[in-house]
Every structure is written in C-alpha cells, then in structure tokens.
Design a protein around this motif. Structure first.
Motif, PDB file in Angstrom:
ATOM      1  N   TYR A 180       0.857  -1.193   0.000  1.00 27.05           N
ATOM      2  CA  TYR A 180       0.000   0.000   0.000  1.00 27.05           C
ATOM      3  C   TYR A 180       0.887   1.234   0.000  1.00 27.05           C
ATOM      4  CZ  TYR A 180      -3.376   3.419   1.943  1.00 27.05           C
ATOM      5  OH  TYR A 180      -4.178   4.517   2.161  1.00 27.05           O
ATOM      6  N   GLY A 187       0.383   5.125   0.994  1.00 30.75           N
ATOM      7  CA  GLY A 187      -0.522   6.143   1.533  1.00 30.75           C
ATOM      8  C   GLY A 187       0.066   7.528   1.340  1.00 30.75           C
ATOM      9  N   LYS A 188      -0.456   8.474   2.077  1.00 29.99           N
ATOM     10  CA  LYS A 188      -0.035   9.861   1.930  1.00 29.99           C
ATOM     11  C   LYS A 188       1.325  10.109   2.587  1.00 29.99           C
ATOM     12  CE  LYS A 188      -3.934  11.358   3.785  1.00 29.99           C
ATOM     13  NZ  LYS A 188      -4.700  10.113   3.972  1.00 29.99           N
ATOM     14  N   ALA A 189       1.580   9.419   3.673  1.00 31.64           N
ATOM     15  CA  ALA A 189       2.819   9.689   4.417  1.00 31.64           C
ATOM     16  C   ALA A 189       3.745   8.486   4.520  1.00 31.64           C
ATOM     17  CB  ALA A 189       2.476  10.179   5.832  1.00 31.64           C
ATOM     18  N   LYS A 190       3.215   7.297   4.219  1.00 34.22           N
ATOM     19  CA  LYS A 190       4.012   6.092   4.415  1.00 34.22           C
ATOM     20  C   LYS A 190       3.746   5.085   3.301  1.00 34.22           C
ATOM     21  CE  LYS A 190       2.189   5.497   8.671  1.00 34.22           C
ATOM     22  NZ  LYS A 190       1.332   6.658   8.777  1.00 34.22           N
ATOM     23  N   HIS A 215       1.544  -2.170  17.522  1.00 41.23           N
ATOM     24  CA  HIS A 215       2.010  -2.962  16.376  1.00 41.23           C
ATOM     25  C   HIS A 215       3.529  -2.907  16.199  1.00 41.23           C
ATOM     26  CE1 HIS A 215       2.033   0.420  13.073  1.00 41.23           C
ATOM     27  NE2 HIS A 215       2.671   0.787  14.151  1.00 41.23           N
ATOM     28  N   ILE A 226       6.605  -3.856  11.712  1.00 38.62           N
ATOM     29  CA  ILE A 226       5.375  -3.791  12.517  1.00 38.62           C
ATOM     30  C   ILE A 226       4.569  -5.068  12.335  1.00 38.62           C
ATOM     31  CG2 ILE A 226       5.186  -1.258  12.474  1.00 38.62           C
ATOM     32  CD1 ILE A 226       3.113  -1.574  10.184  1.00 38.62           C
ATOM     33  N   ARG A 227       3.653  -5.300  13.267  1.00 38.23           N
ATOM     34  CA  ARG A 227       2.708  -6.401  13.123  1.00 38.23           C
ATOM     35  C   ARG A 227       1.574  -5.958  12.221  1.00 38.23           C
ATOM     36  NH1 ARG A 227       4.332  -9.880  16.872  1.00 38.23           N
ATOM     37  NH2 ARG A 227       5.179  -8.435  18.384  1.00 38.23           N
ATOM     38  N   GLN A 228       1.227  -6.806  11.283  1.00 34.34           N
ATOM     39  CA  GLN A 228       0.103  -6.480  10.394  1.00 34.34           C
ATOM     40  C   GLN A 228      -1.202  -6.623  11.168  1.00 34.34           C
ATOM     41  OE1 GLN A 228      -0.115  -8.900   6.831  1.00 34.34           O
ATOM     42  NE2 GLN A 228      -1.317  -7.282   5.826  1.00 34.34           N
ATOM     43  N   GLU A 252      -4.767   5.513  15.424  1.00 37.37           N
ATOM     44  CA  GLU A 252      -5.454   4.447  14.682  1.00 37.37           C
ATOM     45  C   GLU A 252      -5.206   3.137  15.410  1.00 37.37           C
ATOM     46  OE1 GLU A 252      -4.801   4.253  10.431  1.00 37.37           O
ATOM     47  OE2 GLU A 252      -4.682   6.433  10.310  1.00 37.37           O
ATOM     48  N   ALA A 298      -1.972   1.072  16.301  1.00 35.90           N
ATOM     49  CA  ALA A 298      -1.279   0.914  15.018  1.00 35.90           C
ATOM     50  C   ALA A 298      -0.850   2.287  14.466  1.00 35.90           C
ATOM     51  CB  ALA A 298      -2.189   0.185  14.037  1.00 35.90           C
ATOM     52  N   ASP A 299      -0.467   2.292  13.205  1.00 32.74           N
ATOM     53  CA  ASP A 299      -0.083   3.508  12.476  1.00 32.74           C
ATOM     54  C   ASP A 299       1.118   4.205  13.122  1.00 32.74           C
ATOM     55  OD1 ASP A 299      -0.850   4.846  10.017  1.00 32.74           O
ATOM     56  OD2 ASP A 299      -1.278   6.573  11.286  1.00 32.74           O
TER      57      ASP A 299
HETATM   58  P1  ADP Z   1      -3.100   7.130   4.616  1.00 34.05           P
HETATM   59  O1  ADP Z   1      -2.854   8.032   3.457  1.00 34.05           O
HETATM   60  O2  ADP Z   1      -4.165   6.088   4.371  1.00 34.05           O
HETATM   61  O3  ADP Z   1      -3.247   7.838   5.936  1.00 34.05           O
HETATM   62  P2  ADP Z   1      -0.401   6.452   5.443  1.00 34.05           P
HETATM   63  O4  ADP Z   1       0.513   7.144   4.512  1.00 34.05           O
HETATM   64  O5  ADP Z   1      -0.578   6.979   6.832  1.00 34.05           O
HETATM   65  O6  ADP Z   1      -1.807   6.210   4.760  1.00 34.05           O
HETATM   66  O7  ADP Z   1       0.094   4.929   5.479  1.00 34.05           O
HETATM   67  C1  ADP Z   1      -0.219   4.066   6.490  1.00 34.05           C
HETATM   68  C2  ADP Z   1      -1.421   3.205   6.154  1.00 34.05           C
HETATM   69  O8  ADP Z   1      -1.237   1.939   6.732  1.00 34.05           O
HETATM   70  C3  ADP Z   1      -2.694   3.771   6.752  1.00 34.05           C
HETATM   71  O9  ADP Z   1      -3.775   3.567   5.864  1.00 34.05           O
HETATM   72  C4  ADP Z   1      -2.883   2.959   8.033  1.00 34.05           C
HETATM   73  O10 ADP Z   1      -4.245   2.829   8.385  1.00 34.05           O
HETATM   74  C5  ADP Z   1      -2.281   1.636   7.651  1.00 34.05           C
HETATM   75  N1  ADP Z   1      -1.647   0.922   8.774  1.00 34.05           N
HETATM   76  C6  ADP Z   1      -0.994   1.443   9.822  1.00 34.05           C
HETATM   77  N2  ADP Z   1      -0.516   0.484  10.635  1.00 34.05           N
HETATM   78  C7  ADP Z   1      -0.883  -0.699  10.091  1.00 34.05           C
HETATM   79  C8  ADP Z   1      -0.689  -2.060  10.476  1.00 34.05           C
HETATM   80  N3  ADP Z   1      -0.032  -2.386  11.577  1.00 34.05           N
HETATM   81  N4  ADP Z   1      -1.222  -3.026   9.669  1.00 34.05           N
HETATM   82  C9  ADP Z   1      -1.895  -2.691   8.553  1.00 34.05           C
HETATM   83  N5  ADP Z   1      -2.105  -1.436   8.135  1.00 34.05           N
HETATM   84  C10 ADP Z   1      -1.601  -0.436   8.885  1.00 34.05           C
END
Ligand code: ADP
Ligand code: MG
Length: 264
Positions: free
Chosen positions: A8, A10-13, A69, A81-83, A179, A194-195
């Motif tokens: 995945y 996302g916006k920051a990760k 996580h 991290i733990r999924q 989150e 998480a997050d």
């Molecule tokens: P977003 O643009 O959706 O905020 P981010 O750039 O913050 O995405 O990337 C982190 C994404 O991974 C988020 O959607 C978050 O909900 C998800 N995430 C964070 N921790 C975990 C985890 N331990 N397992 C699965 N998904 C996670």
C-alpha cells in the motif's frame, strides 16, 4: 530491498510485505498533505524524524502496557510492525481547542476544554474523514462495543502518558490522532495501537511561547516545519547536538548523522 512487495502507498508512508507472515515494513516518506490532500508538499527529513519519534513513543507506551504494532526500527526510514486489520476509525483526543473543532463549534483556538474529549472520524479520504458518533460505529459495525471500550480506555491512557511526557519537555499536547487495528489469533482478535504517533498527527505547542511544533506549520504556511519536527525530536532526547546543549537548528544531513542509535 527494492524487491519487496509493496502492499500500500498512503499519503505519508508506504507499507511493504515483512520478512515473516503477519509482519509489515512501514516506510516513512517526507511527503506531507493537508486539508484532505488538497494541499501537497514535502517536509525535508520528516520521514526520518517521524520514524524515530513514533518508535520512541510506541516503545514507551508498550512499557506501560499499551499493546502496539511496533516490533523494531530497521533503519532511518523503516520500522517492522505487526500487520493488523485497521479499524476504519480515526480516534482524535483533544485537550485544548484547535483545528476543526474551533470551526465546527465556534471555539477560540487555545481555549482549554472543560475535560478531555474523544472524537471519532470515519477513515475515508473520499468522504473527507467525516465526524461520526459511537452510534454510527455500532450501526455500521465498524467496531464492536467491547472493542470501542478498549479503544477509548487506551486513548485515555495514551493521552495521560503523552501529556506528561511532553509537559516534561515544555510542550503542550493540544490534540492528537490515533489508529487502532485488530490482531487476529484464530477466531479471536484483540485491539492494538497501530499507524504512527508523530508531529504529523499531533498538535504540539511550546508551553511558554505557544509556538507550533507540528504539521500546522505546513498547513498554515508558517515555514520552519523541518526545524519544528527536529525540535520535538531534540527535546525528546532523540537528536544529539554537538555541544550537548540546547537547540541550534541542524540541517537534515547533519541531523541524520546524529540520530542516536536505538538503546538495547
Ligand atoms: P493514509 O494516506 O491512508 O493515511 P499512510 O501514509 O498513513 O496512509 O500509510 C499508512 C497506512 O497503513 C494507513 O492507511 C494505516 O491505516 C495503515 N496501517 C498502519 N498500521 C498498520 C498495520 N499495523 N497493519 C496494517 N495497516 C496499517
Ligand atoms: Mg495516515
């Protein structure tokens, strides 16, 4: 490193498949967004700092018994991290009025709230993460009743811990976003944090000057966002200055070379 499967972005990760089943690698980018991604930019070195700050806070939270996580930091921008199955709710904890609550309720920014408020937002970028109530969460079964009790209890504990941690370094914890996710074990799941927790999702004000040390500097074009994130890391003891003394601003390459290795 480059062959890992991306799960995945996302916006920051970015999330990559981890080395073992049930694990992921979270890569912290310098990208910054605001106002539901209408405003985009980068904050130089943010990923490095957020990786380190989040590691620090999650580690300390686990020491007081909050399940998270976080497994370990791998390098400057990545952590193992733990999924989990993310609960599609953003949990916002507020101590002082700022941001959207001021607009919504006509409050003055900086006004202390009569007591700590927990708000829930439905995590959906297309809908602009709308404010929801526990009734909505139950109605659409986004989380169960017991899960919500765990989430609220953890949010309060995290707030109490973080208020103290930041007060000790002259920072006011105005509000922050969390989150949570479900960790499955057979037919049973439990809720864990998480997050990330970083200046991207916290409002942090200098206790004495009210100077903003968080993503509001980017949202409001105040400038100095890299330096503000570094200042938070420095006060937390995660950056070392040459003289060991307080804070001249370090450039990022300099700061990078000075990130303290993880204890253990
Ligand atoms: P977003 O643009 O959706 O905020 P981010 O750039 O913050 O995405 O990337 C982190 C994404 O991974 C988020 O959607 C978050 O909900 C998800 N995430 C964070 N921790 C975990 C985890 N331990 N397992 C699965 N998904 C996670
Ligand atoms: Mg996010």
């Amino acid at each position: 490193m480059s062959r890992r499967r991306q799960i995945y972005e996302g916006k920051a990760k970015i999330l990559y498949e981890g080395p073992e089943p049930g694990t992921l690698i979270q890569y912290f980018k310098d990208d910054a967004t605001a106002f539901n991604a209408e405003k985009k930019g980068t904050i130089n070195g943010k990923g490095v700092i957020n990786n380190r700050i989040s590691e620090h806070i999650f580690t300390r939270l686990s020491h007081i018994g909050v399940p998270t996580h976080f497994i370990r930091r791998l390098n400057m921008r990545e952590q193992l991290i733990r999924q989990v199955e993310i609960v599609p709710i953003e949990v916002v904890v507020r101590n002082v009025a700022a941001g959207s609550i001021c607009k919504r309720l006509g409050l003055e920014e900086g006004q202390p709230l009569p007591h700590t408020l927990i708000e829930y937002y439905y995590k959906d970028d297309a809908l602009g993460d709308p404010l929801i109530s526990e009734e909505h969460i139950a109605c659409f079964n986004w989380a169960g009743h017991e899960e919500m009790q765990d989430i609220a209890a953890m949010a309060i504990r995290i707030n109490d811990f973080m208020c103290g941690m930041f007060a000790a370094i002259d920072i006011r914890l105005v509000d922050f976003k969390l989150e949570f996710g479900r960790l499955w074990d057979g037919d049973f799941s439990r809720i864990i944090l998480a997050d990330e927790i970083s200046p991207d999702g916290c409002r942090l004000w200098d206790l004495n000057t009210n100077e903003k040390l968080d993503k509001d500097r980017f949202r409001r074009d105040l400038g100095g966002e890299s330096e503000a994130y570094q200042e938070v890391a420095r006060r937390l003891g995660l950056l070392q200055n040459e003289d060991g003394g307080p804070g001249e601003v370090l450039d990022m390459d300099h700061a990078r070379s000075r990130l303290r290795p993880q204890k253990k």
